[in-house]
Design an enzyme around this catalytic site. Sequence first.
Site, PDB file in Angstrom:
ATOM      1  N   GLY A 173      57.704  -1.425 -60.090  1.00 41.29           N
ATOM      2  CA  GLY A 173      58.083  -0.094 -59.598  1.00 41.29           C
ATOM      3  C   GLY A 173      57.171   0.356 -58.476  1.00 41.29           C
ATOM      4  O   GLY A 173      56.683   1.486 -58.459  1.00 41.29           O
ATOM      5  N   ALA A 174      56.973  -0.555 -57.514  1.00 42.76           N
ATOM      6  CA  ALA A 174      55.993  -0.273 -56.449  1.00 42.76           C
ATOM      7  C   ALA A 174      56.638   0.282 -55.183  1.00 42.76           C
ATOM      8  O   ALA A 174      55.958   0.489 -54.181  1.00 42.76           O
ATOM      9  CB  ALA A 174      55.209  -1.538 -56.123  1.00 42.76           C
ATOM     10  N   SER A 175      57.941   0.523 -55.218  1.00 42.46           N
ATOM     11  CA  SER A 175      58.607   1.017 -54.007  1.00 42.46           C
ATOM     12  C   SER A 175      58.368   2.495 -53.774  1.00 42.46           C
ATOM     13  O   SER A 175      58.505   2.983 -52.651  1.00 42.46           O
ATOM     14  CB  SER A 175      60.113   0.745 -54.102  1.00 42.46           C
ATOM     15  OG  SER A 175      60.605   1.147 -55.369  1.00 42.46           O
ATOM     16  N   ARG A 176      58.042   3.220 -54.841  1.00 39.19           N
ATOM     17  CA  ARG A 176      57.898   4.684 -54.700  1.00 39.19           C
ATOM     18  C   ARG A 176      56.774   5.191 -55.599  1.00 39.19           C
ATOM     19  O   ARG A 176      56.271   4.472 -56.458  1.00 39.19           O
ATOM     20  CB  ARG A 176      59.196   5.379 -55.142  1.00 39.19           C
ATOM     21  CG  ARG A 176      60.368   5.081 -54.238  1.00 39.19           C
ATOM     22  CD  ARG A 176      61.590   5.872 -54.626  1.00 39.19           C
ATOM     23  NE  ARG A 176      62.337   5.269 -55.728  1.00 39.19           N
ATOM     24  CZ  ARG A 176      62.656   5.910 -56.844  1.00 39.19           C
ATOM     25  NH1 ARG A 176      62.278   7.155 -57.042  1.00 39.19           N
ATOM     26  NH2 ARG A 176      63.347   5.294 -57.792  1.00 39.19           N
ATOM     27  N   ASP A 219      65.049  -6.239 -62.258  1.00 40.31           N
ATOM     28  CA  ASP A 219      65.147  -5.196 -63.276  1.00 40.31           C
ATOM     29  C   ASP A 219      64.225  -5.618 -64.416  1.00 40.31           C
ATOM     30  O   ASP A 219      64.531  -6.575 -65.140  1.00 40.31           O
ATOM     31  CB  ASP A 219      66.601  -5.096 -63.750  1.00 40.31           C
ATOM     32  CG  ASP A 219      66.768  -4.117 -64.908  1.00 40.31           C
ATOM     33  OD1 ASP A 219      65.750  -3.591 -65.421  1.00 40.31           O
ATOM     34  OD2 ASP A 219      67.924  -3.884 -65.309  1.00 40.31           O
ATOM     35  N   VAL A 220      63.112  -4.915 -64.574  1.00 42.97           N
ATOM     36  CA  VAL A 220      62.123  -5.364 -65.565  1.00 42.97           C
ATOM     37  C   VAL A 220      62.645  -5.244 -66.999  1.00 42.97           C
ATOM     38  O   VAL A 220      62.096  -5.847 -67.918  1.00 42.97           O
ATOM     39  CB  VAL A 220      60.765  -4.613 -65.433  1.00 42.97           C
ATOM     40  CG1 VAL A 220      60.114  -4.881 -64.090  1.00 42.97           C
ATOM     41  CG2 VAL A 220      60.932  -3.121 -65.685  1.00 42.97           C
ATOM     42  N   ASN A 242      54.026  -0.564 -64.216  1.00 43.50           N
ATOM     43  CA  ASN A 242      54.164   0.834 -63.826  1.00 43.50           C
ATOM     44  C   ASN A 242      55.614   1.328 -63.846  1.00 43.50           C
ATOM     45  O   ASN A 242      55.856   2.512 -64.045  1.00 43.50           O
ATOM     46  CB  ASN A 242      53.583   1.006 -62.413  1.00 43.50           C
ATOM     47  CG  ASN A 242      54.039   2.293 -61.757  1.00 43.50           C
ATOM     48  OD1 ASN A 242      53.494   3.359 -62.001  1.00 43.50           O
ATOM     49  ND2 ASN A 242      55.083   2.204 -60.915  1.00 43.50           N
ATOM     50  N   SER A 277      51.624   7.806 -70.415  1.00 42.31           N
ATOM     51  CA  SER A 277      51.847   9.193 -69.994  1.00 42.31           C
ATOM     52  C   SER A 277      51.252  10.136 -71.031  1.00 42.31           C
ATOM     53  O   SER A 277      51.242   9.822 -72.230  1.00 42.31           O
ATOM     54  CB  SER A 277      53.349   9.479 -69.881  1.00 42.31           C
ATOM     55  OG  SER A 277      53.574  10.868 -69.727  1.00 42.31           O
ATOM     56  N   TYR A 284      61.527   9.133 -73.902  1.00 44.39           N
ATOM     57  CA  TYR A 284      60.413   8.838 -72.984  1.00 44.39           C
ATOM     58  C   TYR A 284      59.079   8.827 -73.749  1.00 44.39           C
ATOM     59  O   TYR A 284      58.256   7.916 -73.590  1.00 44.39           O
ATOM     60  CB  TYR A 284      60.407   9.899 -71.880  1.00 44.39           C
ATOM     61  CG  TYR A 284      59.381   9.698 -70.797  1.00 44.39           C
ATOM     62  CD1 TYR A 284      59.613   8.800 -69.756  1.00 44.39           C
ATOM     63  CD2 TYR A 284      58.176  10.406 -70.809  1.00 44.39           C
ATOM     64  CE1 TYR A 284      58.665   8.611 -68.752  1.00 44.39           C
ATOM     65  CE2 TYR A 284      57.232  10.225 -69.816  1.00 44.39           C
ATOM     66  CZ  TYR A 284      57.484   9.331 -68.783  1.00 44.39           C
ATOM     67  OH  TYR A 284      56.540   9.156 -67.796  1.00 44.39           O
ATOM     68  N   LYS A 325      56.466   5.594 -74.268  1.00 49.18           N
ATOM     69  CA  LYS A 325      55.079   5.581 -73.780  1.00 49.18           C
ATOM     70  C   LYS A 325      54.075   5.414 -74.928  1.00 49.18           C
ATOM     71  O   LYS A 325      53.054   4.736 -74.778  1.00 49.18           O
ATOM     72  CB  LYS A 325      54.785   6.864 -72.984  1.00 49.18           C
ATOM     73  CG  LYS A 325      55.593   6.960 -71.676  1.00 49.18           C
ATOM     74  CD  LYS A 325      55.284   5.804 -70.745  1.00 49.18           C
ATOM     75  CE  LYS A 325      55.960   5.923 -69.400  1.00 49.18           C
ATOM     76  NZ  LYS A 325      55.643   4.814 -68.503  1.00 49.18           N
TER      77      LYS A 325
HETATM   78  P1  NAP Z   1      59.268   7.210 -59.514  1.00 55.35           P
HETATM   79  O1  NAP Z   1      58.686   7.879 -58.322  1.00 55.35           O
HETATM   80  O2  NAP Z   1      60.538   7.720 -60.098  1.00 55.35           O
HETATM   81  O3  NAP Z   1      59.444   5.640 -59.157  1.00 55.35           O
HETATM   82  C1  NAP Z   1      59.939   4.781 -60.137  1.00 55.35           C
HETATM   83  C2  NAP Z   1      59.694   3.357 -59.699  1.00 55.35           C
HETATM   84  O4  NAP Z   1      60.125   2.475 -60.743  1.00 55.35           O
HETATM   85  C3  NAP Z   1      60.485   2.967 -58.460  1.00 55.35           C
HETATM   86  O5  NAP Z   1      59.715   2.066 -57.700  1.00 55.35           O
HETATM   87  C4  NAP Z   1      61.710   2.265 -59.044  1.00 55.35           C
HETATM   88  O6  NAP Z   1      62.281   1.305 -58.164  1.00 55.35           O
HETATM   89  C5  NAP Z   1      61.076   1.559 -60.223  1.00 55.35           C
HETATM   90  N1  NAP Z   1      62.029   1.195 -61.263  1.00 55.35           N
HETATM   91  C6  NAP Z   1      62.867   1.996 -61.965  1.00 55.35           C
HETATM   92  N2  NAP Z   1      63.596   1.266 -62.827  1.00 55.35           N
HETATM   93  C7  NAP Z   1      63.200  -0.020 -62.680  1.00 55.35           C
HETATM   94  C8  NAP Z   1      63.599  -1.241 -63.268  1.00 55.35           C
HETATM   95  N3  NAP Z   1      64.536  -1.294 -64.208  1.00 55.35           N
HETATM   96  N4  NAP Z   1      62.980  -2.381 -62.867  1.00 55.35           N
HETATM   97  C9  NAP Z   1      62.029  -2.363 -61.894  1.00 55.35           C
HETATM   98  N5  NAP Z   1      61.629  -1.228 -61.298  1.00 55.35           N
HETATM   99  C10 NAP Z   1      62.213  -0.070 -61.682  1.00 55.35           C
HETATM  100  O7  NAP Z   1      58.252   7.157 -60.739  1.00 55.35           O
HETATM  101  P2  NAP Z   1      56.724   7.648 -60.822  1.00 55.35           P
HETATM  102  O8  NAP Z   1      56.721   9.099 -61.050  1.00 55.35           O
HETATM  103  O9  NAP Z   1      55.936   7.062 -59.722  1.00 55.35           O
HETATM  104  O10 NAP Z   1      56.305   6.969 -62.213  1.00 55.35           O
HETATM  105  C11 NAP Z   1      55.705   5.701 -62.272  1.00 55.35           C
HETATM  106  C12 NAP Z   1      55.219   5.461 -63.686  1.00 55.35           C
HETATM  107  O11 NAP Z   1      54.293   6.464 -64.060  1.00 55.35           O
HETATM  108  C13 NAP Z   1      56.337   5.492 -64.728  1.00 55.35           C
HETATM  109  O12 NAP Z   1      56.076   4.560 -65.746  1.00 55.35           O
HETATM  110  C14 NAP Z   1      56.219   6.898 -65.290  1.00 55.35           C
HETATM  111  O13 NAP Z   1      56.727   6.987 -66.592  1.00 55.35           O
HETATM  112  C15 NAP Z   1      54.714   7.089 -65.245  1.00 55.35           C
HETATM  113  N6  NAP Z   1      54.278   8.465 -65.229  1.00 55.35           N
HETATM  114  C16 NAP Z   1      54.691   9.306 -64.255  1.00 55.35           C
HETATM  115  C17 NAP Z   1      54.235  10.617 -64.258  1.00 55.35           C
HETATM  116  C18 NAP Z   1      54.634  11.595 -63.200  1.00 55.35           C
HETATM  117  O14 NAP Z   1      54.278  12.775 -63.347  1.00 55.35           O
HETATM  118  N7  NAP Z   1      55.294  11.220 -62.133  1.00 55.35           N
HETATM  119  C19 NAP Z   1      53.397  11.060 -65.280  1.00 55.35           C
HETATM  120  C20 NAP Z   1      52.995  10.166 -66.262  1.00 55.35           C
HETATM  121  C21 NAP Z   1      53.443   8.877 -66.223  1.00 55.35           C
HETATM  122  P3  NAP Z   1      63.458   1.728 -57.103  1.00 55.35           P
HETATM  123  O15 NAP Z   1      62.759   2.491 -56.007  1.00 55.35           O
HETATM  124  O16 NAP Z   1      64.012   0.427 -56.638  1.00 55.35           O
HETATM  125  O17 NAP Z   1      64.424   2.576 -57.845  1.00 55.35           O
END
Ligand code: NAP
Length: 247
Positions: A12-15, A63-64, A90, A142, A155, A159
């Site tokens: 999930g390193a694209s965003r 797709d992981v 991630n 999380s 969710y 986690k």
């Molecule tokens: P995000 O901006 O929504 O980005 C999600 C990333 O995961 C994207 O790169 C997406 O790829 C990829 N992804 C989604 N489904 C996937 C799949 N089936 N296989 C491979 N890649 C997949 O998420 P984020 O907020 O950065 O969160 C990243 C991690 O941190 C997650 O595990 C989330 O639960 C955790 N987290 C986030 C927060 C928060 O506040 N944001 C807080 C605590 C924990 P595409 O771009 O190709 O869709």
Amino acid sequence: MKLTGRTALVTGASRGIGRAIAIGLAEEGADVAVNYVSNEVAAQEVFDQIAKLGRRGVLARADVGDYPDTYRMAQQVLKEFGHLDILVNNAGVNDDKTFVKMDHAAWRKVLSVNLDGVFNCTKVFVEQMIGRQFGRVVNITSVIGQIGNFGQANYAASKAGVAAFTKSLAKELAGKGITVNAIAPGFVETDMVMAIPEKVQARLLQQIPLGRFARAEEVARAVVYIVSADGDYITGAELSINGGLLM
Ligand code: NAP
């Protein structure tokens, strides 16, 4: 530079957080494979940034949540890099609904990516880590897995499952030169949090002693710390980065 000569894969390193972690690792000298599932343009942009830093990158679509697809990706990454030192699990999704409205599909979707995804990715890389007696695995959990949340039973369960997996694996792999840790962010400024209605965001901010959401780079710096020599004695930990939301 703390990671010269190391190879890494960030799922999930694209965003969002994954993007910041991939770039943070490359800034410290690591070659980095960029996993994504659908957003090729964004992943290519991260790949380009890694190349600009003078590091090798790999665009690793998979797709992981799908084991055969993850296995295929691992073969691609191992072919390019020769071996993998650092795995950052991630990739994550959410599908928020109160439990009464949560159907089985919403449960499976979140568990499949967030929990099965960590199993799948770790499974396909762990043997070569054991063979080399070196590995660094970091799982992004999380604060929600620690405290639960209204509308996030799927969710939170995913986690908390990853946190327990982390500790079990840390015990199993400690004697093989592999550390396994989790990082538990609070709320981070990414697409996931920006999708929360503004009124709810304002309520959340009131509960955070530091008074703001985290920046993705603040999570990335902790990953760099744990996977570099600075973190060599850390295993089985779940490091909170939550602005004081849970203490
Ligand atoms: P995000 O901006 O929504 O980005 C999600 C990333 O995961 C994207 O790169 C997406 O790829 C990829 N992804 C989604 N489904 C996937 C799949 N089936 N296989 C491979 N890649 C997949 O998420 P984020 O907020 O950065 O969160 C990243 C991690 O941190 C997650 O595990 C989330 O639960 C955790 N987290 C986030 C927060 C928060 O506040 N944001 C807080 C605590 C924990 P595409 O771009 O190709 O869709």
